[in-house]
Design a protein around this motif. Sequence first.
Motif: not given
Length: 118
Positions: A20-25
């Motif tokens: 799983l990936s979680c891109v944070v901005s």
Amino acid sequence: QVQLVESGGGSVQAGGSLRLSCVVSGRTFSIYTMDWFRQAPGKERDLIVTLSWSGDSTYYADSVKGRFTISRDNAKNTIYLQMNSLKPEDTAVYYCAARLRYTSTYYWGQGTQVTVSS
């Protein structure tokens, strides 16, 4: 504001793997920890993994310890959850979450379904 976008869920056989990936901005400077939760149908949302934003401290729930690994790509501002040796009881919606410093406010990803068949 902190925004989180998840990806990587799917269906696998028992013993398989997913990442799983979680891109944070957004205002990432305010993040204290990155957490992974999961929620099975009819169940409470459970914390399974925690990573300090600095990346130097981790926590794993007993149910996933030794099988799941959290990591961070600093250049991409992305948190990963590598899930190996998956079991049917791992079936749930998985959520990444950012916990902010001082306020303990949580920002949530949209969730991604993981289904493990026996």
